[in-house]
Design a protein around this motif. Structure first.
Motif, PDB file in Angstrom:
ATOM      1  N   PRO A 293       0.815  -1.209   0.000  1.00  0.00           N
ATOM      2  CA  PRO A 293       0.000   0.000   0.000  1.00  0.00           C
ATOM      3  C   PRO A 293       0.854   1.266   0.000  1.00  0.00           C
ATOM      4  CG  PRO A 293       0.081  -0.912   2.212  1.00  0.00           C
ATOM      5  CD  PRO A 293       0.868  -1.856   1.327  1.00  0.00           C
ATOM      6  N   THR A 294       0.482   2.225  -0.849  1.00  0.00           N
ATOM      7  CA  THR A 294       1.073   3.561  -0.768  1.00  0.00           C
ATOM      8  C   THR A 294      -0.082   4.548  -0.764  1.00  0.00           C
ATOM      9  OG1 THR A 294       1.266   3.736  -3.187  1.00  0.00           O
ATOM     10  CG2 THR A 294       3.207   2.980  -1.992  1.00  0.00           C
ATOM     11  N   LEU A 295       0.101   5.663  -0.078  1.00  0.00           N
ATOM     12  CA  LEU A 295      -0.974   6.652   0.032  1.00  0.00           C
ATOM     13  C   LEU A 295      -0.461   8.029  -0.358  1.00  0.00           C
ATOM     14  CD1 LEU A 295      -3.823   7.011   2.415  1.00  0.00           C
ATOM     15  CD2 LEU A 295      -2.179   8.872   2.498  1.00  0.00           C
ATOM     16  N   TYR A 296      -1.323   8.783  -1.028  1.00  0.00           N
ATOM     17  CA  TYR A 296      -0.991  10.113  -1.534  1.00  0.00           C
ATOM     18  C   TYR A 296      -2.066  11.065  -1.032  1.00  0.00           C
ATOM     19  CZ  TYR A 296       1.637   6.869  -4.284  1.00  0.00           C
ATOM     20  OH  TYR A 296       2.475   5.836  -4.637  1.00  0.00           O
ATOM     21  N   TYR A 297      -1.650  12.115  -0.361  1.00  0.00           N
ATOM     22  CA  TYR A 297      -2.581  12.994   0.361  1.00  0.00           C
ATOM     23  C   TYR A 297      -2.316  14.445   0.016  1.00  0.00           C
ATOM     24  CZ  TYR A 297      -3.873  15.786   4.511  1.00  0.00           C
ATOM     25  OH  TYR A 297      -4.360  16.759   5.363  1.00  0.00           O
ATOM     26  N   GLY A 298      -3.362  15.236  -0.113  1.00  0.00           N
ATOM     27  CA  GLY A 298      -3.184  16.664  -0.336  1.00  0.00           C
ATOM     28  C   GLY A 298      -4.502  17.329  -0.667  1.00  0.00           C
ATOM     29  N   ALA A 299      -4.407  18.581  -1.101  1.00  0.00           N
ATOM     30  CA  ALA A 299      -5.602  19.335  -1.452  1.00  0.00           C
ATOM     31  C   ALA A 299      -6.108  18.857  -2.808  1.00  0.00           C
ATOM     32  CB  ALA A 299      -5.288  20.822  -1.493  1.00  0.00           C
ATOM     33  N   GLY A 300      -7.390  18.482  -2.848  1.00  0.00           N
ATOM     34  CA  GLY A 300      -7.946  17.918  -4.068  1.00  0.00           C
ATOM     35  C   GLY A 300      -8.637  18.935  -4.947  1.00  0.00           C
ATOM     36  N   ALA A 301      -8.663  20.172  -4.504  1.00  0.00           N
ATOM     37  CA  ALA A 301      -9.320  21.208  -5.291  1.00  0.00           C
ATOM     38  C   ALA A 301      -8.753  22.558  -4.862  1.00  0.00           C
ATOM     39  CB  ALA A 301     -10.828  21.162  -5.075  1.00  0.00           C
ATOM     40  N   GLY A 302      -9.335  23.623  -5.368  1.00  0.00           N
ATOM     41  CA  GLY A 302      -8.883  24.953  -4.981  1.00  0.00           C
ATOM     42  C   GLY A 302      -7.987  25.557  -6.037  1.00  0.00           C
ATOM     43  N   SER A 303      -7.850  26.856  -5.972  1.00  0.00           N
ATOM     44  CA  SER A 303      -7.170  27.602  -7.018  1.00  0.00           C
ATOM     45  C   SER A 303      -5.706  27.171  -7.201  1.00  0.00           C
ATOM     46  CB  SER A 303      -7.245  29.093  -6.669  1.00  0.00           C
ATOM     47  OG  SER A 303      -6.495  29.847  -7.573  1.00  0.00           O
ATOM     48  N   GLU A 304      -4.873  27.415  -6.218  1.00  0.00           N
ATOM     49  CA  GLU A 304      -3.443  27.149  -6.405  1.00  0.00           C
ATOM     50  C   GLU A 304      -3.062  25.673  -6.294  1.00  0.00           C
ATOM     51  OE1 GLU A 304      -0.510  29.742  -4.975  1.00  0.00           O
ATOM     52  OE2 GLU A 304      -1.398  31.471  -5.984  1.00  0.00           O
ATOM     53  N   PRO A 305      -3.711  24.875  -5.450  1.00  0.00           N
ATOM     54  CA  PRO A 305      -3.390  23.446  -5.481  1.00  0.00           C
ATOM     55  C   PRO A 305      -3.631  22.834  -6.866  1.00  0.00           C
ATOM     56  CG  PRO A 305      -4.520  23.948  -3.453  1.00  0.00           C
ATOM     57  CD  PRO A 305      -4.590  25.207  -4.304  1.00  0.00           C
ATOM     58  N   THR A 306      -4.752  23.171  -7.483  1.00  0.00           N
ATOM     59  CA  THR A 306      -5.005  22.627  -8.818  1.00  0.00           C
ATOM     60  C   THR A 306      -4.025  23.232  -9.825  1.00  0.00           C
ATOM     61  OG1 THR A 306      -7.327  22.470  -8.174  1.00  0.00           O
ATOM     62  CG2 THR A 306      -6.824  22.116 -10.496  1.00  0.00           C
ATOM     63  N   ALA A 307      -3.749  24.531  -9.667  1.00  0.00           N
ATOM     64  CA  ALA A 307      -2.763  25.178 -10.536  1.00  0.00           C
ATOM     65  C   ALA A 307      -1.395  24.518 -10.414  1.00  0.00           C
ATOM     66  CB  ALA A 307      -2.659  26.662 -10.187  1.00  0.00           C
ATOM     67  N   SER A 308      -1.072  24.012  -9.230  1.00  0.00           N
ATOM     68  CA  SER A 308       0.204  23.325  -9.027  1.00  0.00           C
ATOM     69  C   SER A 308       0.314  22.130  -9.971  1.00  0.00           C
ATOM     70  CB  SER A 308       0.310  22.867  -7.565  1.00  0.00           C
ATOM     71  OG  SER A 308       1.390  21.980  -7.379  1.00  0.00           O
TER      72      SER A 308
END
Lengths: 437, 437
Positions: A293-308
């Motif tokens: 198992p590997t897991l990936y976590y972070g902001a799934g939406a929003g202006s700059e996270p998506t822009a990233s």
């Protein structure tokens, strides 16, 4: 070398964020990509200049097809969303020999097969990292990072609105409809929340994940989709009693009979890391036969996270255009000539909060003397506890947490405290990191 | 096209795992890479054939330099470890025009600058995903996935042995030295555990992370390194009282004064996701100015998890050699001609455990009748609770958890239960995923 010229379709939340990130981090991004990246043209019906930076270098029109047809432009970023005219624009850009970066999950899930075939035919790249789980580089992880594995299953919290609602229902025992209204007021949910709460948005993303995991064509229409609207506060409570949390999961799994593709409310044992992913955050758990198992976590939406994610895709494209193919990604992320010799701080100059434990005599005045030494060194104490002595011991552990202090100052103060007769032995210290931004 | 010929240096834990993964998943990997990948030569002083598959196609010698000099081989995988002769072998391979994949964190942290300069000069790739956090694709995430960001800081649990020891100390109140002995017996810790418990292994990895985050040359000697040997059970307990967990973290941070690079025991608020990463697992938390916090979790060591990262690097190299540079990574992970049309299961054919909630009359025999219907459909009940009735209500919620059952069978049984007079309204159902492999 001249900057790569990029055309941006859409100047809304994600489009604006992309312009702002490419403007603010232009130097850093160019050092990584090997070439400057400049949005020279953008198409938008309406936009708010007060929220955008770098507009002086961008020619803005309301004609997206004119941008796609502009021969100067090498890369098109499609951030309009929806099926049409996004599909027509992307296909036209491909036909015009331009690379395409998109965050449009609906477009890829529904028309990806057609779009990729066109890209293949015209020898251009279509990148879509931002289409799944916003800023989390999950497409790259599955498609490249886990390329050695037979993927067994993927389970993801891939809609932030739904996760926010379920988190609030659990934390505060609130009703679904009540939290939904708040999510709309906060801007997490659209005026029409159907795509989020009925699982359609998550199903678009899961369709993409299933394809890249198992090497099957995109088939959105076969993805089972069930929303969270029927979850009652008592279900949340009873799930908790059984040791579970309710999450809105997208699950795709390889079985002997075929591939499961399903989005629905799911109970997960509360000790799993993914069960503790709360609020608007996303996380994707991938199980591979070699890696586990590997897991990936972070902001799934929003202006700059998506822009990233959008911008990372643009960098990928530019790296492929720029560097020799055998060195597409620089060893140390930045191009070899672009490394800088920033100083690395000696530990004495690092600032940190501290946990301290010292063994002191259990008599009046000792704590006051220690506190005075710390105060004289301008070290603030956030919490202090005197513990129970061990049996037959005349000394007790004194533990405390300091506020942030530069290490050298702490060293001097602790040396002075260790000189006190009422303090025995060395002081134990552990640095504290709050990891909150 | 002929398979790419690969030379493998080392047939120990990771080398053996790499051979096994490349053998077992050969078809799947070739569908992704666009070309077969064959280990044709390996160098090892000693190895255990009973643990290795695919040996029939591998010529094994004890002369690693002969493998590196073999003109047929295009890619060298270095899994010997340590500084020497790994450094000489890697430099010779580069000089011979071969691409190199390595899991050797000590080598990259100490000699990476020299190795990358040589690779640059000879136009070959040196890939080292497996050098940091084992199977977690963290190098790829930072170097490519987060390329839009000014990285602010990285904090990682990047030594599984240390994390196992700290987890055991917390869960069971055990002493450091006691748990270390167990870790050695379990094979998690080496006979000489210095590299793990004194933080040297973590410092090697942190050195690499700091360089790719901030674009600075590798400088292992400036990384502050402090081990976990002085942590007492009482510190673990007191940290807990304050709401913290103790983790052995590698932290690198950009500040106005310079870059922090430090490995030491660290207290973290217990609600942070990374504070709940336990046992031998690794996790890296990266904070970027655009994306915010993202976390990457998985196995940081071990035979096949590390082989997963090594093999992904080999696939990266092969993709760059094989596909036209503009389509290096296939859109759907597998090469366009390699997609397969596996069936996607209708939801009725999916197996799952279920949470069920129904509103039933509070009188004798009701539960028995429901249980009988489930038993007749061969649906096993794992847990069942009758809840308190709401005030003035003659019915009560009955909740249960079933064992795994195919959805169609459950549908039929629930339809029968809903027909019972003593059951009112629809039955609420939520699927359960244990996500444990």
């Amino acid at each position: 070398m001249n900057p790569v010229k990029v055309g941006l379709l859409g100047l809304g939340t994600v489009g604006g964020g992309t312009l702002n990130v490419l403007t603010r981090n232009a130097d850093e991004i160019a050092r990584r990509a090997g070439r400057g990246i400049q949005i020279t043209h953008a198409a938008a019906k309406a936009y708010d200049p007060s929220k955008l930076s770098g507009l002086d270098k961008v020619e803005i029109s309301d004609d997206a097809f004119a941008v796609v047809d502009n021969p100067e432009i090498e890369i098109i970023i499609e951030l309009i969303g929806g099926y049409s005219p996004a599909r027509e624009l992307v296909l036209k850009a491909i036909e015009n020999g331009k690379h395409v970066v998109t965050a449009n999950k609906a477009l890829i899930a529904m028309h990806g097969n057609e779009i990729f075939a066109a890209a293949q035919k015209h020898g251009v790249m279509v990148a879509f990292e931002a289409a799944v789980a916003g800023g989390i580089p999950i497409i790259k992880a599955v498609r490249e990072g886990l390329a050695a594995n037979r993927i067994e299953w993927i389970a993801g919290i891939i809609n932030g609105t739904g996760n926010f609602i379920l988190t609030e229902m659990r934390d505060k025992g609130r009703e679904f409809s009540d939290v939904l209204k708040e999510a709309q007021a906060l801007g997490y949910a659209e005026a029409d929340p159907t795509f989020d709460v009925e699982g359609i948005d998550a199903a678009h993303k899961l369709t993409i994940l299933g394809s890249i995991a198992f090497g099957i064509p995109l088939q959105f229409e076969k993805t089972y989709t069930e929303g969270i609207t029927k979850i009652e506060p008592q279900d949340v409570e009873y799930a908790n009693d059984f040791g579970y949390r309710i999450k809105h999961l997208g699950v795709t799994r390889m079985t002997d009979k075929g591939i499961e593709m399903r989005v629905h409310p799911t109970m997960i044992p509360h000790r799993r890391l993914i069960a503790n992913v709360d609020g608007v955050m996303n996380a994707v758990l991938v199980n591979g036969d070699a890696v586990g198992p590997t897991l990936y976590y972070g902001a799934g939406a929003g202006s700059e996270p998506t822009a990233s994610a959008v911008t990372a895709d643009v960098v990928d494209v530019v790296r492929a255009l720029t560097t020799d193919s055998e060195n597409r990604v620089p060893h140390l992320a930045f191009q070899p000539g672009e490394l800088v010799d920033l100083p690395i701080l000696p530990i004495e100059e690092v600032e940190s909060a501290y946990y301290l434990r010292m063994q002191v005599e259990d008599k009046p005045g000792v704590v006051a003397r220690i506190a005075t030494i710390l105060a004289d060194s301008q070290i603030s104490i956030e919490a202090i506890h005197q513990k129970e002595p061990a049996e037959g011991d005349s000394t007790v552990p004194l533990v405390m947490i300091t506020q942030t202090v530069v290490e050298k100052r702490l060293n001097d103060a602790l040396a002075a405290i260790e000189q006190l007769e009422s303090v025995s032995g060395q002081i134990m210290r552990i640095r504290i990191e709050r990891l909150d931004g």
